[in-house]
Enzyme design. Structure first.
Site, PDB file in Angstrom:
ATOM      1  N   LYS A 174     120.067 124.383 -44.560  1.00 11.99           N
ATOM      2  CA  LYS A 174     118.944 123.604 -44.031  1.00 11.99           C
ATOM      3  C   LYS A 174     118.909 122.226 -44.675  1.00 11.99           C
ATOM      4  O   LYS A 174     119.177 121.221 -44.037  1.00 11.99           O
ATOM      5  CB  LYS A 174     117.622 124.344 -44.224  1.00 11.99           C
ATOM      6  CG  LYS A 174     117.517 125.550 -43.282  1.00 11.99           C
ATOM      7  CD  LYS A 174     117.107 126.756 -44.017  1.00 11.99           C
ATOM      8  CE  LYS A 174     117.294 128.060 -43.299  1.00 11.99           C
ATOM      9  NZ  LYS A 174     117.299 128.120 -41.874  1.00 11.99           N
ATOM     10  N   TRP A 197     110.450 135.822 -42.866  1.00 10.84           N
ATOM     11  CA  TRP A 197     111.507 135.922 -43.869  1.00 10.84           C
ATOM     12  C   TRP A 197     111.074 136.726 -45.089  1.00 10.84           C
ATOM     13  O   TRP A 197     111.849 137.518 -45.628  1.00 10.84           O
ATOM     14  CB  TRP A 197     112.030 134.541 -44.263  1.00 10.84           C
ATOM     15  CG  TRP A 197     112.811 133.925 -43.141  1.00 10.84           C
ATOM     16  CD1 TRP A 197     112.503 132.800 -42.428  1.00 10.84           C
ATOM     17  CD2 TRP A 197     114.038 134.427 -42.572  1.00 10.84           C
ATOM     18  NE1 TRP A 197     113.450 132.579 -41.451  1.00 10.84           N
ATOM     19  CE2 TRP A 197     114.394 133.545 -41.521  1.00 10.84           C
ATOM     20  CE3 TRP A 197     114.854 135.518 -42.838  1.00 10.84           C
ATOM     21  CZ2 TRP A 197     115.543 133.741 -40.744  1.00 10.84           C
ATOM     22  CZ3 TRP A 197     116.001 135.714 -42.065  1.00 10.84           C
ATOM     23  CH2 TRP A 197     116.328 134.824 -41.026  1.00 10.84           C
ATOM     24  N   ASP A 247     111.830 132.197 -52.534  1.00 11.08           N
ATOM     25  CA  ASP A 247     112.831 131.822 -51.532  1.00 11.08           C
ATOM     26  C   ASP A 247     112.478 130.408 -51.078  1.00 11.08           C
ATOM     27  O   ASP A 247     111.456 130.199 -50.423  1.00 11.08           O
ATOM     28  CB  ASP A 247     112.774 132.811 -50.356  1.00 11.08           C
ATOM     29  CG  ASP A 247     113.675 132.408 -49.187  1.00 11.08           C
ATOM     30  OD1 ASP A 247     114.349 131.357 -49.267  1.00 11.08           O
ATOM     31  OD2 ASP A 247     113.697 133.153 -48.182  1.00 11.08           O
TER      32      ASP A 247
END
Ligand code: PLP
Length: 364
Positions: free
Chosen positions: A194, A100, A170
């Site tokens: 999530k 990511w 992040d």
């Protein structure tokens, strides 16, 4: 009974889902569903503001930080972070520890010069200690991903950055799973799907002096200044998602707050990692012990590169017991158990029981 170990979109607290169901056609006595409310109505304003205020309370967000609710997911923020911040010097430092952060760096490179802080890692199973990092004191910001969802690599420290350089994190896959000091960061963001709600909303916490420094080409919906000026109501926000997220925040408050979630995350992940560690190599987690994620536990079965037949059998046995979405990300293979806030200790224990039984039946 089904136990959902998905990496995201992921399990939400059952209590919250029931609350959503009970209020679906008549939300807070309004006579209509939240999906049917004008985003400019007073009924919706209460939901919107309570969601933001509850988050501020959960994380002790200082008053010089703004909370924005945006769309475009984590990927939208890969661009938004660069568009809003990289203009300062035209360059930014990226700490690439997994899939990511690598994607975020690639996206940011469209808008400025991206420096890789680390020598390229052969495998995403580690976080090199800070002494080895090459940080540029002139970078517009330092970017990292606190929990790499695919590889299961979670930082065990908050990076130190040169004076005056904001730190951007992040936290999509470990947001609200442990307390942290917001004041150490310039920007923190997290996609909802999530730990905090349905896909479609992204939470951004941004220090107010970093707002208004965007590149001219920044689209309005990715523009922190415009979003802030409009209390995240620049255009129609994902109202349903924000409503559910607000209920999740209240659920976290009822369940010990972020510290309560951290305690639970430590206990759940310990169950799985202990089982891996005590299996004489039958279960194998490639990630360095100090940065093993409490949220996403990747492991192989049979050997370090995984025995295909054993892994398939394990997944089908798990499914037969109602334990679903345990397959590892296609780029790494094997198994991945995601243990977000809504996954209970008892559910994690059930997975551990299966792992122990499977080991007993298949060890040589
Ligand atoms: N960052 C992290 C850590 C993620 O796990 C994900 C998605 O799984 C993303 C970013 C991308 O999020 P989205 O799919 O919302 O764009």
């Amino acid at each position: 009974m089904v136990i959902n170990f998905a990496a995201g979109p992921a399990k939400l607290p059952e209590e919250v889902l029931k609350e959503v169901q009970e209020n679906l056609v008549n939300c807070n006595g309004s006579g209509i569903s939240v999906m049917e409310m004008s985003h400019r109505s007073s009924n919706y304003a209460k939901i919107h503001d309570a969601t933001i205020n509850d988050l501020r309370e959960l994380l002790n967000v200082p008053s010089n930080y703004k909370i924005l609710l945006m769309q475009g997911g984590g990927t939208g923020q890969f661009a938004a972070v660069a568009l809003n911040l990289i203009g300062k010097t035209g360059t930014a430092d990226y700490v690439i520890t997994g899939s990511w952060s690598a994607k975020a760096a690639k996206e940011a490179a469209q808008y400025g010069t991206v420096n890789a802080v680390l020598s390229k890692l052969a495998k995403y199973t580690t976080v090199p200690r800070q002494e080895t990092w090459k940080l540029d004191p002139n970078a517009s910001y330092v970017y990292y991903c606190d929990n790499e969802t695919v590889e299961g690599v979670e930082f065990d420290f908050v990076p130190e950055v040169p004076a005056g350089v904001p730190l951007v994190a992040d936290m999509s896959s470990n947001f609200l799973s442990r307390p942290f000091d917001v004041s150490k960061f310039g920007v923190i963001y997290a996609g909802a799907q999530k730990n905090i709600g349905p896909a479609g909303t992204t939470v951004i916490i941004v220090r107010d002096d970093l707002i208004g420094k965007h590149l001219k080409i920044t689209p309005s919906i990715l523009n922190f200044e415009q979003m802030d000026k409009n209390n995240s109501l620049l255009n129609t926000p994902p109202t349903f998602g924000i409503y559910v997220m607000g209920l999740v925040f209240k659920w976290i408050k009822r369940n010990g707050g972020v510290a309560g979630m951290a305690k639970l995350a430590a206990a759940k992940s310990k169950l799985i990692y202990d089982t891996i560690n005590q299996s004489n190599g039958f279960y194998y987690c490639p990630v360095d012990v100090n940065v093993r994620s409490r949220m996403n536990v990747p492991f192989r079965i049979g050997s370090a590169s995984g025995d295909d037949a054993l892994e398939k059998e394990f997944l089908s046995k798990a499914e037969a017991e109602g334990m679903i979405q345990l397959k590892g990300h296609r780029s790494v293979g094997g198994i991945r158990a995601s243990l977000y806030n809504a996954v209970t200790l008892a559910e994690t224990q059930q997975l551990t029981n299966l792992m122990l039984a499977f080991y007993k039946n298949n060890k040589n």
